[in-house]
Design a protein around this motif. Sequence first.
Motif, PDB file in Angstrom:
ATOM      1  N   GLY A 351      42.490   0.224  37.724  1.00 48.17           N
ATOM      2  CA  GLY A 351      41.296   0.318  38.151  1.00 48.17           C
ATOM      3  C   GLY A 351      40.558  -1.123  38.422  1.00 48.17           C
ATOM      4  O   GLY A 351      39.478  -0.770  39.062  1.00 48.17           O
ATOM      5  N   ALA A 352      40.914  -2.063  38.242  1.00 50.47           N
ATOM      6  CA  ALA A 352      40.460  -3.287  38.907  1.00 50.47           C
ATOM      7  C   ALA A 352      40.466  -3.374  40.578  1.00 50.47           C
ATOM      8  O   ALA A 352      39.878  -3.186  41.107  1.00 50.47           O
ATOM      9  N   LYS A 353      41.466  -2.567  40.767  1.00 52.53           N
ATOM     10  CA  LYS A 353      41.848  -2.239  42.223  1.00 52.53           C
ATOM     11  C   LYS A 353      41.464  -1.307  43.353  1.00 52.53           C
ATOM     12  O   LYS A 353      41.464  -1.317  43.658  1.00 52.53           O
ATOM     13  N   THR A 354      40.564  -0.079  42.102  1.00 51.82           N
ATOM     14  CA  THR A 354      39.750   0.882  42.865  1.00 51.82           C
ATOM     15  C   THR A 354      38.726   0.478  43.256  1.00 51.82           C
ATOM     16  O   THR A 354      37.706  -0.117  42.207  1.00 51.82           O
ATOM     17  N   ASN A 355      38.330   0.618  43.966  1.00 55.05           N
ATOM     18  CA  ASN A 355      36.657   0.037  44.956  1.00 55.05           C
ATOM     19  C   ASN A 355      35.935   0.831  44.488  1.00 55.05           C
ATOM     20  O   ASN A 355      35.970   2.002  45.342  1.00 55.05           O
ATOM     21  N   LEU A 356      34.713   1.597  43.385  1.00 57.16           N
ATOM     22  CA  LEU A 356      33.927   3.076  43.069  1.00 57.16           C
ATOM     23  C   LEU A 356      32.781   2.496  44.376  1.00 57.16           C
ATOM     24  O   LEU A 356      32.331   3.273  44.025  1.00 57.16           O
ATOM     25  N   GLY A 357      32.620   1.520  44.894  1.00 59.10           N
ATOM     26  CA  GLY A 357      31.629   1.215  45.733  1.00 59.10           C
ATOM     27  C   GLY A 357      31.247   2.041  47.143  1.00 59.10           C
ATOM     28  O   GLY A 357      30.853   2.241  47.734  1.00 59.10           O
ATOM     29  N   VAL A 358      32.864   2.381  47.211  1.00 55.03           N
ATOM     30  CA  VAL A 358      33.186   3.493  48.132  1.00 55.03           C
ATOM     31  C   VAL A 358      32.627   5.351  48.777  1.00 55.03           C
ATOM     32  O   VAL A 358      32.235   5.767  49.049  1.00 55.03           O
TER      33      VAL A 358
END
Length: 474
Positions: A351-358
């Motif tokens: 989860g920490a590595k997943t950038n949902l900002g994209v």
Amino acid sequence: MILLNSIDLLAFTDIFQLSNSHLLLTTEIAQADPSIVLAGVLLSAVTIYFAAKLGGEICAAFDFPSVLGELIAGVIVGVSVLHFLVFPEGGIEAGDSLIMQFLQMTTDLSPENVAVTFHLQSEVISLLAEIGVIVLLFEIGLESNLKELMEVGTQALTVAIIGVIAPFAAGTAGLMIIFNIPAIPAIFAGAALTATSIGITSRVLSEMGQLTSKEGQIILGAAVIDDVLGVIVLAVAASLAKTGEVDVGNVIYLIISATGFLVGAILLGNVFNRSFVKIVELLKTRGGLIVPAITFAFVMAYLATAIHLEAILGAFAAGLVLDETDRRKELQRLVEPVSDMLVPIFFIAVGAKTNLGVLNPINPENREGLIIAAFLITVAIIGKVLAGFTVFGQPDLDKLAIGVGMIPRGEVGLVFVAVGASSGVLSPALEAGIVVMVIATTFIAPALLRVVFKSNEETVEASSEIPSVAETTS
């Protein structure tokens, strides 16, 4: 995601896909203060366990699986929101980490040593996460009863095979044709659509009293087969990601070797079991059961990497083999605390590595990512529902319930995300889209299962209340 060859330390820098500018030279490593690196690891562990428990408890309170809470908590503490736990991937710098900033304020960490400390701290957490996913697959293997798997019959096998082929083919083809995504990333995303979470589905069925129903048995049997097929697909996809090209000969080799590895481990299971039990009986000190079991899982993981497969495939095979021992239930109980300590690191790191900002719709460049996420969710749901309707020979079964029960990807889907992310084959938008798919299917499936089974019960009750012709004429 961290995970491929946890034991292959020689491939350490390859796993994390660090650029040349990020490689740690021996002189730089010497500059890092081990005590400060340890302090960074400890702060990261505090963040991970606090976030995992809080997220898990909140999700459990709303009757959702705790693993989903861990994933969401990881997103919150990671690069997408709070920046407590970030990793040197995708352009993330040491200054973006709040943990590094806190270390600078509370220790004598000099500015010139921040970067190397950040890299070392991140790599330790990543390695712990890799060990965590090996333990997770070992635990899943222990929970997959081979005898029950053999007894579920051809119907569960049919559901499982169609449930793997349909979403994989539709997802891969759709990503390549509609979105012009290259073959390797498309194959990886398609592979992430194949798995089914046994834990999530079995928990919901148990709570509804449907675990022993015909539908429940087929769902669980198909989910177990899905896991076996999914691990094979994952091994193939991960190896393709390493080579960077689709080599038909290599694909055939990987499928044969992965299948042969699992089948061989199972066929030799009795020999392994007898040897394992004899060794355990000779040991009198603490850890006499759990230590040999974990050692065996690590040996199997190593053997898998030695023949160019994935460590997680070896761990899964080890779990399947030891599932047949007389002390399986005791072993499962002893593995739980080990899993409780290591597996949350894996999920939080994902989860920490997943950038949902994209996926932010305000930015026009992100809209394609949102469309990809919607496409993956649609394929993930339809593919499994269609698989439920392939059940034959039993018209009285609720085929929709069987299909819905296969929808949740849960922790198994996250393994695919992790392997893809660590290999560098997934773009940020595609990685985020897969994570959103996993979250959506995990949330949707429990609610749909309740609705489908409740509707089925009401239909049965209504039909039982309708008087028969004989009753009305008497």
